[in-house]
Design a protein around this motif. Structure first.
Motif, short mmCIF file in Angstrom:
data_model
loop_
_atom_site.label_atom_id
_atom_site.label_comp_id
_atom_site.label_asym_id
_atom_site.label_seq_id
_atom_site.Cartn_x
_atom_site.Cartn_y
_atom_site.Cartn_z
N UNK A 183 -115.86 21.47 -10.75
CA UNK A 183 -116.22 21.29 -12.01
C UNK A 183 -117.09 20.28 -12.48
N UNK A 184 -117.18 19.40 -11.50
CA UNK A 184 -117.93 18.19 -11.78
C UNK A 184 -119.24 18.22 -12.29
N UNK A 185 -119.85 17.57 -13.02
CA UNK A 185 -121.14 17.71 -13.52
C UNK A 185 -122.18 17.70 -12.27
N UNK A 195 -101.61 8.41 -7.90
CA UNK A 195 -101.19 8.82 -9.25
C UNK A 195 -100.14 10.10 -9.11
N UNK A 254 -96.83 9.11 -8.17
CA UNK A 254 -96.15 8.70 -9.31
C UNK A 254 -95.66 9.70 -10.52
N UNK A 255 -96.70 10.46 -10.54
CA UNK A 255 -96.32 11.65 -11.45
C UNK A 255 -95.29 12.70 -11.11
N UNK A 274 -91.89 10.85 -11.21
CA UNK A 274 -91.27 11.00 -12.44
C UNK A 274 -90.80 12.18 -12.69
N UNK A 275 -91.35 13.18 -12.66
CA UNK A 275 -90.86 14.72 -12.61
C UNK A 275 -89.47 14.73 -11.96
N UNK A 295 -100.42 10.70 -17.01
CA UNK A 295 -99.12 10.05 -16.61
C UNK A 295 -98.07 10.91 -17.47
N UNK A 317 -112.40 20.40 -17.06
CA UNK A 317 -113.79 20.44 -17.78
C UNK A 317 -113.76 21.82 -18.23
#
Lengths: 127, 304
Positions: free
Chosen positions: A9-11, A97, A100-101, A104-105, B269, B276
């Protein structure tokens, strides 16, 4: 367009820039060699030439390509290095990332997480 | 340089229907612009005024620096393609190409012939006997080959099958690269033309709602999904285009994208999913009358 991943979905201009980077990494374009023009890219990818130009300009901003007036876009000397550096940091940051997420969960404390990373490093080191 | 200038352009039809309501826009030379809007938004009216087929009720419109209505200059330099085009019934398809070649100074007969054969037209056939899709295809050939400085396609792919549509857009792009000109294409299906166009002009209720490069449009909004309270907190004060709920407390919202990279980081976070928005969906959200879309019609009558 079949060449792109349908679920990407990136441009498009970002995808084009990334594809050109891969071409450079693969050695299909060497330093100081001319890359495709916006019109060639437009035809190849079935997109508006202005969109293709945006992809090229992205790489100029990142000093992966340079412009020669009236001649086109060329690969810089440091292109390969810059691309590898960029991909390394990007991919790693994204993976970290996610870790880490998820930690945390699952209510895993920072210390535990660091400990887990150290354990993996140790295991890998023993092999 | 802009080829088309509209200032406070309005069109009222007999019976009082307002098709255009103080529309202001300027369209630059040699760009492909996609004209998008819902049914009845005023797309065809705008295009017909630009082509000089209709007279504006008030406001100002110039095309090649002239008022298009009754302008020979505009008519000599433009072509308007839609599914209502009629040709003289006396001529066969191939003769129509020959006449078009005589009429339009830039006409590319080689290209016209090539496309004519590629789409397997019978030279001796008559236009009015063609199917809906074939008519559109033939008209499109004329539209591309004419190479008019201002080329207008109003819903050009009506009736065309998927394969022909793709071929048509590809042919148009290739010929545009070879021979740049100002092109406006109207369509309900932005997904069909989003890669082809440079600018998008979105109109709503007879006015310009948005006019910007398609690459910017694609980043104009973002979607955010997660726990309702977290989402609501994160989109506070933002322009919300669409919202939807699922499960116990999951919320999906589409909002204007004026966040910084740091704010995105924070959202991720906090466990929010950011993605998008497909441009086609965004168009629908932007032109909806209400934020929940069709669901809002039902939500009032549903037993709680």
């Amino acid at each position: 367009m079949a060449i792109f991943h349908a679920d990407d979905t990136r441009p498009i201009y970002v995808q084009i820039a990334e594809w050109l980077e891969t071409e450079i990494l693969n050695g299909n374009f060497q330093s100081n060699e001319k890359v495709y023009s916006q019109y060639q890219l437009a035809e190849m990818y079935n997109i508006n030439p202005a969109t293709a130009a945006k992809g090229l300009n992205l790489l100029v901003e990142e000093k992966i390509l340079y412009k020669k007036r009236g001649l086109g876009m060329f690969v810089t000397e440091s292109a390969k290095e810059l691309i590898m550096e960029k991909r390394r940091t990007h991919v790693l940051t994204r993976l970290i990332r996610d870790v880490v997420l998820e930690a945390r969960r699952l209510n895993i404390s920072d210390n535990e997480l660091v400990e887990m990373i150290k354990n993996v490093q140790k295991e890998e080191g023993e092999e | 340089m802009s080829v088309i200038e509209c200032r406070n352009l309005s069109k009222k039809f007999f019976g009082g229907k307002t098709a255009l309501n103080n529309l202001t826009v300027s369209i630059e030379e040699n760009k492909i612009t996609g004209l998008i809007g819902r049914n009845g938004a005023g797309k065809t009216t705008l295009l017909k005024i630009i082509a000089g087929f209709l007279k504006e009720s008030s406001g100002e419109v110039t095309v090649f620096s002239e008022r298009p209505y009754n302008s020979l200059k505009v008519s000599a330099n433009s072509i308007f393609i839609d599914d209502q085009m009629t040709y003289t019934p006396a001529l066969q398809l191939y003769d129509l190409l020959i006449e078009a070649d005589r009429f339009y100074p830039n006409f590319n007969m080689t290209l016209a012939k090539g496309l004519f054969e590629y789409f397997a037209f019978d030279p001796k056939y008559y236009h009015k006997r063609l199917s809906k899709g074939q008519k559109s295809t033939f008209n499109a050939i004329i539209g591309i080959a004419a190479r008019c400085p201002l080329t207008i396609f109003d819903e050009p792919t009506t009736g065309m099958d998927e394969g022909v549509r793709k071929d048509f857009y590809r042919a148009l792009l290739k010929d545009y690269i070879e021979f740049p000109r100002t092109i406006i294409i109207s369509s309900h299906h932005l997904n069909e033309i989003e890669d082809l166009i440079e600018d998008i002009l979105l109109i709503k209720d007879g006015r310009t709602y948005l006019h910007l490069p398609i690459t910017e449009f694609k980043e104009y909004a973002i979607a955010i999904k997660g726990k309702k309270d977290t989402v609501l907190d994160w989109i506070k004060g933002k322009e919300i285009f669409y919202e939807q709920y699922a499960g116990v407390d999951t919320m999906y919202a589409v909002v204007k994208n004026d966040y910084t990279e740091k704010e995105f980081e924070k959202a991720r976070m906090a466990g929010l999913e950011i993605s998008s928005v497909r441009s086609n969906d965004l168009c629908v959200y932007l032109t909806n009358k209400s934020r929940g879309g069709i669901d809002d019609v039902f939500s009032g009558s549903q037993p709680v």
